[in-house]
Design a protein around this motif. Structure first.
Motif, PDB file in Angstrom:
ATOM      1  N   THR A   1       0.842  -1.238   0.121  1.00 52.70           N
ATOM      2  CA  THR A   1       0.056  -0.035  -0.056  1.00 52.70           C
ATOM      3  C   THR A   1       0.877   1.205   0.112  1.00 52.70           C
ATOM      4  OG1 THR A   1      -1.820  -1.229   1.176  1.00 52.70           O
ATOM      5  CG2 THR A   1      -1.734   1.375   1.296  1.00 52.70           C
ATOM      6  N   LEU A   2       2.024   1.392   0.759  1.00 57.17           N
ATOM      7  CA  LEU A   2       2.794   2.350   0.956  1.00 57.17           C
ATOM      8  C   LEU A   2       3.426   2.758  -0.502  1.00 57.17           C
ATOM      9  CD1 LEU A   2       4.000   2.152   4.501  1.00 57.17           C
ATOM     10  CD2 LEU A   2       2.625   3.780   3.876  1.00 57.17           C
ATOM     11  N   SER A   3       3.948   1.348  -0.918  1.00 58.83           N
ATOM     12  CA  SER A   3       4.663   1.633  -2.222  1.00 58.83           C
ATOM     13  C   SER A   3       3.647   2.218  -3.302  1.00 58.83           C
ATOM     14  CB  SER A   3       5.010   0.396  -2.719  1.00 58.83           C
ATOM     15  OG  SER A   3       6.191  -0.042  -1.974  1.00 58.83           O
ATOM     16  N   ALA A   4       2.286   1.734  -3.401  1.00 64.07           N
ATOM     17  CA  ALA A   4       1.407   2.312  -4.306  1.00 64.07           C
ATOM     18  C   ALA A   4       1.111   3.771  -4.258  1.00 64.07           C
ATOM     19  CB  ALA A   4       0.183   1.457  -4.331  1.00 64.07           C
ATOM     20  N   TRP A   5       1.208   4.290  -2.754  1.00 69.54           N
ATOM     21  CA  TRP A   5       1.072   5.742  -2.548  1.00 69.54           C
ATOM     22  C   TRP A   5       2.248   6.592  -2.892  1.00 69.54           C
ATOM     23  CZ3 TRP A   5      -1.810   4.943   2.920  1.00 69.54           C
ATOM     24  CH2 TRP A   5      -2.922   4.110   2.659  1.00 69.54           C
ATOM     25  N   GLY A   6       3.196   5.924  -3.386  1.00 70.40           N
ATOM     26  CA  GLY A   6       4.312   6.519  -3.655  1.00 70.40           C
ATOM     27  C   GLY A   6       5.627   6.853  -2.911  1.00 70.40           C
ATOM     28  N   LEU A   7       5.529   6.062  -1.798  1.00 67.96           N
ATOM     29  CA  LEU A   7       6.836   5.912  -0.683  1.00 67.96           C
ATOM     30  C   LEU A   7       7.865   5.125  -1.445  1.00 67.96           C
ATOM     31  CD1 LEU A   7       7.709   6.843   1.804  1.00 67.96           C
ATOM     32  CD2 LEU A   7       7.163   4.459   2.681  1.00 67.96           C
ATOM     33  N   SER A   8       8.929   5.464  -1.482  1.00 66.77           N
ATOM     34  CA  SER A   8      10.303   4.887  -2.084  1.00 66.77           C
ATOM     35  C   SER A   8      10.273   3.189  -1.665  1.00 66.77           C
ATOM     36  CB  SER A   8      11.418   5.625  -1.714  1.00 66.77           C
ATOM     37  OG  SER A   8      11.880   5.563  -0.399  1.00 66.77           O
ATOM     38  N   PRO A   9      10.710   2.613  -2.494  1.00 65.02           N
ATOM     39  CA  PRO A   9      10.943   0.982  -1.970  1.00 65.02           C
ATOM     40  C   PRO A   9      11.718   0.809  -0.741  1.00 65.02           C
ATOM     41  CG  PRO A   9      11.061   1.279  -4.500  1.00 65.02           C
ATOM     42  CD  PRO A   9      10.903   2.835  -3.879  1.00 65.02           C
TER      43      PRO A   9
END
Length: 425
Positions: free
Chosen positions: A289-297
């Motif tokens: 979810t965080l990755s889909a929201w734009g947080l870096s890997p």
């Protein structure tokens, strides 16, 4: 930064925590410091038995890579909390009033960690984390122990960093200048367990040119768009209440001052909704979810590995959680001070039924590390939590708490606050 899982079998810090029984606290020094800070009031405080339970006699040793990892987790979390999609998600379950954002980021954020063989794990986020001033004083009253350990207290000038923090909170809402008068506010403040630190905070602020008052909500009134104590206007409130939404009728003046801008309130309901509602941990530990929201890997993986798996307790997962209860720790979403928390292995069916009727999260159980202490000449191992006090992701102070039982407390002989000392391998 060291990757989670790369930590050595047993560090020098772990060996010292398990075997070093040095008494590092200079109690005479801390008594003198309190007397110098508080004057005549110090006698009353020192005569209270609770005072002597606040501080452990020992320090807690932490490897520098653990501290670096904890700081990286905090910084990644604060980046995640700024994502628009994250804010929409967590504010969706917050009170409507908490969606109002006047600008402040929250004074004295507290991030609590357990340290283990797989590295630090964040177990709790607090928006009115207590003990910072007491721990700053504690760190200055330590005797040398066990070689080349160095303090991890954080800012080299804690009091100046605190004043700068409140000035930054003021400017975030007002744009320029600094507050002239700050109210430190809690319900019945003189009866609070940590009242001594309210006095230390008051003295610190006054020494930096800001008037400071210790007040209860009943001492305040919101009038004509300003907050007052008698005839004195309050510019900023250092909020220590556990009514995180300012929803109680007796807190109406504070709530009005927050919503109409009559005073800067820090921390405030918006900050609590973004960070400290325990439901947020289920989102913050969700890598996809965080990755889909734009947080870096990198940051998404850091949070995924650094925050124990967390889920909301619902009727749908109740059976599975009960069957696997030994693997979980149960916490109320708006809890504080370890109230209403349960280790799954201690749960009864009746207690679990009450949990299902309330708002709870289940967090994967992460055992705390331990520290050797001497109690009446006997060697005992106490559990350890490490807390980072931060502002805008920057470290103000690192401290530990030693305790026995399933949650932190200040009733354990030999326990209490303890300084964190860095120990290189």
């Amino acid at each position: 930064m060291q990757k989670t899982g790369d930590f050595p079998e047993k560090t020098q810090a772990e060996r010292l925590n398990q075997h070093c029984a040095c008494v590092t606290l200079d109690r005479r020094a801390i008594t003198r410091a309190l007397a110098d800070q508080l004057g005549d009031d110090a006698d009353d405080m020192l005569s209270n038995p609770r005072w002597h339970q606040l501080f452990s006699n020992v320090a807690v040793f932490v490897p520098p890579q653990d501290l670096d990892q904890m700081r990286a987790i905090v910084q990644a979390l604060e980046v995640a909390a700024a994502l628009p999609a994250y804010r929409r998600r967590v504010l969706s379950w917050a009170p409507q009033s908490a969606r109002y954002n006047p600008g402040p980021m929250g004074a004295f954020m507290g991030y609590d960690f357990h340290l283990g063989k797989q590295g630090p794990r964040l177990i709790e986020i607090n928006t009115n984390a207590g003990g910072a001033f007491l721990n700053a004083m504690l760190a200055r009253a330590q005797l040398q122990c066990c070689g080349d350990a160095t303090s991890a207290a954080g800012s080299s000038d804690f009091d100046a960093a605190v004043t700068a923090q409140f000035e930054s909170e003021w400017r975030a809402q007002r744009g320029s200048g600094r507050p002239q008068r700050i109210a430190i506010v809690d319900d019945q403040p003189t009866e609070q367990y940590l009242y001594p630190e309210f006095r230390l905070a008051q003295q610190s602020l006054r020494s930096h040119g800001i008037d400071a008052l210790i007040l209860s909500p009943a001492d305040l009134r919101d009038e004509s768009g300003a907050l007052y104590n008698g005839s004195k206007r309050i510019d900023l409130v250092y909020n220590r209440l556990v009514d995180f939404g300012l929803e109680a009728p007796e807190h109406a003046a504070l709530r009005s001052a927050w919503l109409d801008g009559g005073a800067v309130i820090t921390p405030n309901p918006h900050v609590h909704a973004l960070f400290a509602d325990k439901r947020n941990l289920a989102v913050l530990s969700d890598h996809e979810t965080l990755s889909a929201w734009g947080l870096s890997p990198e940051k998404a993986e850091l949070l995924h590995s650094g925050i124990p798996r967390t889920v909301q307790v619902t009727a749908d997962n109740a059976d599975a959680l009960w069957q696997q209860r030994r693997d979980w720790f149960f916490k109320p979403v708006a809890g504080y001070g370890s109230k209403g928390v349960y280790r799954g292995s201690k749960l009864t069916k009746n207690t679990f039924s009450r949990i299902l009727e309330s708002d709870y999260i289940a967090q994967a159980y992460v055992p705390p590390s331990e520290r050797l202490v001497l109690v009446d000449g006997q060697r005992e191992m106490l559990k350890v939590d490490v807390r980072l006090y931060t502002y805008r992701g920057a470290l103000l102070l690192a401290a530990a708490r030693l305790y026995r039982g399933q949650t932190t407390n200040f009733r354990t002989p030999g326990g209490g606050f303890a300084p964190v000392l860095l120990m290189e391998d």
